[in-house]
Design a protein around this motif. Structure first.
Motif, mmCIF file in Angstrom:
data_model
loop_
_atom_site.group_PDB
_atom_site.id
_atom_site.type_symbol
_atom_site.label_atom_id
_atom_site.label_comp_id
_atom_site.label_asym_id
_atom_site.label_seq_id
_atom_site.Cartn_x
_atom_site.Cartn_y
_atom_site.Cartn_z
ATOM 1 N N LEU A 62 0.848 -1.194 0.000
ATOM 2 C CA LEU A 62 0.000 0.000 0.000
ATOM 3 C C LEU A 62 0.879 1.238 0.000
ATOM 4 O O LEU A 62 1.912 1.273 0.669
ATOM 5 N N SER A 63 0.464 2.230 -0.770
ATOM 6 C CA SER A 63 1.162 3.506 -0.776
ATOM 7 C C SER A 63 0.172 4.593 -0.384
ATOM 8 O O SER A 63 -1.000 4.541 -0.758
ATOM 9 N N ILE A 64 0.641 5.570 0.358
ATOM 10 C CA ILE A 64 -0.212 6.693 0.752
ATOM 11 C C ILE A 64 -0.276 7.722 -0.383
ATOM 12 O O ILE A 64 -1.349 8.169 -0.763
ATOM 13 N N HIS A 67 -0.612 6.405 -6.329
ATOM 14 C CA HIS A 67 -1.883 5.747 -6.629
ATOM 15 C C HIS A 67 -2.253 6.161 -8.055
ATOM 16 O O HIS A 67 -1.649 7.081 -8.600
ATOM 17 N N GLN A 144 -8.238 10.731 -1.682
ATOM 18 C CA GLN A 144 -7.646 9.405 -1.858
ATOM 19 C C GLN A 144 -6.431 9.222 -0.957
ATOM 20 O O GLN A 144 -6.234 8.156 -0.373
ATOM 21 N N ASN A 148 -6.131 6.370 1.874
ATOM 22 C CA ASN A 148 -4.983 5.462 1.977
ATOM 23 C C ASN A 148 -4.393 5.510 3.387
ATOM 24 O O ASN A 148 -4.050 4.480 3.962
ATOM 25 N N ARG A 151 -6.475 3.696 6.137
ATOM 26 C CA ARG A 151 -6.522 2.227 6.066
ATOM 27 C C ARG A 151 -5.612 1.573 7.098
ATOM 28 O O ARG A 151 -5.744 0.392 7.379
#
Length: 176
Positions: A62-64, A67, A144, A148, A151
């Protein structure tokens, strides 16, 4: 009052000097706003702690900041707004929750945070003067980023966001 013109001149020069960027500072254009920042100092601080911070990131999938809604596609007119949101995000959410047992790392984080706080203040003043408004696309991109971030638990999200600081710095430098 013979010395008054000289004092006034020196005072004026001092004030003018405070408005000019210092050596190593770069001027960034975020839409209608211009902000000077010492990118060399920020990058040096981040480089010194990057490996330490990124080693604390257990979730590599996962990337903050990266995206499909990437920062690199932000319209020039929206850069002022989204940059202010990102500075606020880093100051209020990220730096606040990035504490380690290593005092060297904590000092570097604090130094970077102070640079962001100063830039946010300057950008906020400019935004008010120029009535910068976020477009729908940049608002969605920032939502978004927040999604992120949300999460993960607060500490993991903060460390991951700090570990991705180079993404933001690269975007800022490309946006100049």
């Amino acid at each position: 009052m013979r010395g008054s013109p000289l004092l006034l001149c020196l005072f004026s020069m001092s004030c003018w000097g405070n408005l000019m960027p210092t050596a190593g500072d770069k001027i960034f254009h975020f839409g209608a706003c211009r902000v000077s920042m010492s990118m060399t100092e920020i990058r040096a601080g981040f480089t010194a702690i990057k490996a330490n911070i990124q080693s604390r990131d257990p979730i590599r999938t996962l990337s903050i900041l990266s995206h499909p809604h990437s920062l690199h596609k932000v319209k020039p007119s929206d850069r002022c707004c989204i940059t202010h949101h990102l500075f606020t995000f880093y100051v209020d959410k990220v730096f606040k929750h990035c504490r380690t047992e290593d005092s060297f790392v904590n000092r570097k984080i604090s130094s970077i945070a102070n640079s962001f706080l100063s830039a946010r203040r300057k950008l906020g003043q400019c935004r008010e003067q120029n009535n910068c408004v976020c477009g729908e696309e940049s608002t969605e991109k920032f939502k978004q980023i927040l999604a992120n971030y949300d999460r993960l638990n607060v500490t993991s999200a903060a460390m991951k966001s700090l570990g991705e600081l180079d993404i933001l710095l690269d975007w800022m430098e490309k946006s100049r």
